[in-house]
Design an enzyme around this catalytic site. Structure first.
Site, PDB file in Angstrom:
ATOM      1  N   ARG A 111      36.547  61.503  81.505  1.00 17.60           N
ATOM      2  CA  ARG A 111      37.676  62.172  80.620  1.00 17.60           C
ATOM      3  C   ARG A 111      37.231  63.834  80.875  1.00 17.60           C
ATOM      4  O   ARG A 111      36.165  64.002  81.217  1.00 17.60           O
ATOM      5  CB  ARG A 111      37.575  61.802  79.111  1.00 17.60           C
ATOM      6  CG  ARG A 111      37.896  60.667  78.947  1.00 17.60           C
ATOM      7  CD  ARG A 111      37.730  59.944  77.413  1.00 17.60           C
ATOM      8  NE  ARG A 111      38.788  60.614  76.600  1.00 17.60           N
ATOM      9  CZ  ARG A 111      40.121  60.489  76.436  1.00 17.60           C
ATOM     10  NH1 ARG A 111      40.505  59.319  77.060  1.00 17.60           N
ATOM     11  NH2 ARG A 111      40.887  61.122  75.774  1.00 17.60           N
ATOM     12  N   HIS A 114       9.980  43.366  60.762  1.00 17.63           N
ATOM     13  CA  HIS A 114       9.666  42.188  61.552  1.00 17.63           C
ATOM     14  C   HIS A 114      10.418  40.874  61.047  1.00 17.63           C
ATOM     15  O   HIS A 114      10.225  40.818  59.769  1.00 17.63           O
ATOM     16  CB  HIS A 114       8.045  41.744  61.789  1.00 17.63           C
ATOM     17  CG  HIS A 114       7.832  40.473  62.585  1.00 17.63           C
ATOM     18  ND1 HIS A 114       7.958  40.587  63.772  1.00 17.63           N
ATOM     19  CD2 HIS A 114       7.648  39.209  62.000  1.00 17.63           C
ATOM     20  CE1 HIS A 114       7.803  39.298  64.217  1.00 17.63           C
ATOM     21  NE2 HIS A 114       7.531  38.431  63.110  1.00 17.63           N
TER      22      HIS A 114
END
Length: 455
Positions: free
Chosen positions: A260, A439
């Site tokens: 673009r 985690h």
């Protein structure tokens, strides 16, 4: 004076600036000739993500048996996918309009032109203001390939989003973000997809090592690298390979996805005396143009053609308009090197900062490490050990300051903001080692890279 600020364009940069300015009590007008939300919301980021989610669900259904889930009669309904895409876009456009309405922003559905500092023509009316923000966005690039113009088989990204049925054969010219995302959608849905890229690797701003990994991981797509399209004959694409040999591909649809460019024409930039450079509207790091109280944000600047970069530019311009002294003291400037990118392909990829080659080109000795995402418990639990995924960390060998983090693997776009913050704060490898990662998460791949890199 009619307004404090008039914004030309209602895309991400324009509407986020309007929200921030209205919240600060400014009288704001947004002029948008099409639909508020711009390319990203209407014919870019959001509709493609809707279709990518459908393609992902289809692929997961086909592969679900290895996870202990049996599904019978899996099929992909393109018409229903298109309806879901339209519903998503409509909902989000309505949300943006509601936010602007809540801030009492005057939204005008009309073409706007910059007359000069403090003067904007909106429709047939000339309005006055203290500040103007230009946010006209970008348009697809259509290279002068013989046979591409006025060819019903050739479409840009907007046209491909509107096709009524799945093509059996799709040829994509361009292996950047747009091309790779559409290749992932249609490849996952069973279309025969070929991507022709003139560069030696896809997604040119990715580190080459991870670009190669991403390319090999996208199912159902054939990539032709180092190739150049020379002609399109009806629905036949003619291209030359790196050895100079002529090749052809037959297609039902040809997507032109070579990029673009800033929309710098048709709204009075030259007539008003606005300075343009090779990238777009010339701005400094606070989004100021050469004209007094005229600002430019988003794709039209050419600084970064990403919606989230437009958000940040809009916020920076708004901050300086609201209180210039405070904005300067707060360091409200655009740091291009800290703008993250994301590719929502299958699998996903994301990154921020320099590649190994770019750092070396600056004359700085790099130290790097690449770790597989199979070190992440969540990644293995959801993908298995065969699914490709990796994190590459790039730092300065002498100072140990981190200059780039690139990732391939699902959840990479959701994780990369932390890497962007790492670069914003100029953290070293030792600094990053002290950060506590939750985690089990895919983000732990970044921690593993920080500990794996050579001391």
């Amino acid at each position: 004076m009619d307004y404090d600020v008039i914004i030309i364009g209602g895309g991400p940069g324009g509407y986020i600036a309007a929200e921030r300015l209205a919240h600060a009590g400014k009288k704001v007008c947004v002029a948008e000739q099409d639909t508020v939300g711009g390319t990203c919301l209407n014919v870019g980021c959001i509709p493609t993500k809707s279709l990518l989610n459908s393609a992902k669900l289809y692929r997961h259904a086909l592969e679900s048996e290895k996870f202990g889930v049996s599904v019978q009669g899996v099929s992909a309904n393109w018409e229903t996918m298109q309806a879901w895409k339209a519903q998503t876009v409509t909902t989000l456009v309505g949300g943006v309009l509601q936010l602007l309405k809540r801030g009492k922003v005057d939204v005008r559905n009309a073409h706007a032109s910059l007359v000069g500092p403090g003067k904007v023509r909106v429709g047939d009316e000339e309005l006055s203001c203290e500040h103007v923000i230009v946010a006209t966005g970008s348009v697809p690039v259509m290279p002068p390939i013989p046979g591409a113009q006025d060819n019903p088989a050739v479409v840009d990204s907007t046209g491909l989003l509107e096709i009524s049925e799945l093509p059996k054969r799709l040829v994509i010219i361009g292996g950047g973000v747009i091309g790779v995302e559409f290749a992932s959608i249609f490849g996952a849905l069973g279309t025969e997809v070929h991507v022709i890229e003139m560069l030696p690797e896809i997604v040119p701003f990715m580190d080459d090592e991870l670009g190669s990994l991403l390319r090999s991981a996208i199912p159902g797509v054939t990539f032709h690298l180092g190739c150049q399209v020379t002609e399109i004959k009806g629905s036949t694409v003619v291209f030359s390979d790196p050895e100079g040999k002529t090749n052809t591909l037959e297609a039902d649809v040809v997507l032109m996805a070579v990029g673009r460019k800033p929309a710098t024409e048709g709204w009075g930039a030259n007539e008003a005396g606005l300075e343009l450079d090779r990238r777009g509207v010339r701005v400094d790091d606070t989004m100021r143009t050469n004209l007094p109280n005229v600002w430019a944000v988003g794709d039209v600047t050419g600084r970064s053609l990403l919606a989230h970069a437009a958000y940040r530019m809009g916020e920076i311009a708004a901050a300086h308009i609201i209180d210039g002294a405070k904005a300067k003291a707060d360091g409200q400037v655009l740091r291009e090197e800290c703008i993250p990118w994301a590719v929502y392909s299958l699998p996903e990829a994301a990154g921020v900062g320099l590649t190994e080659a770019q750092l070396a080109d600056q004359g700085i000795e790099p130290v790097t490490v690449t770790v597989p995402l199979v070190l992440s418990g969540r990644f293995v639990a959801e993908n298995g050990v065969k699914e490709p995924g990796a994190v590459k960390l790039i730092a300065e060998a002498k100072s140990r300051v981190i200059r780039g983090i690139h990732m391939v693997g699902n959840y990479a776009p959701e994780t990369i903001w932390g890497a962007a913050a790492t670069l914003e704060q100029e953290l070293s490898i030792d600094d990053l080692r002290q950060v506590i990662f939750p985690h089990p998460t895919v983000s732990e791949g970044i921690r593993e890279a920080a500990w794996a890199i050579a001391d």
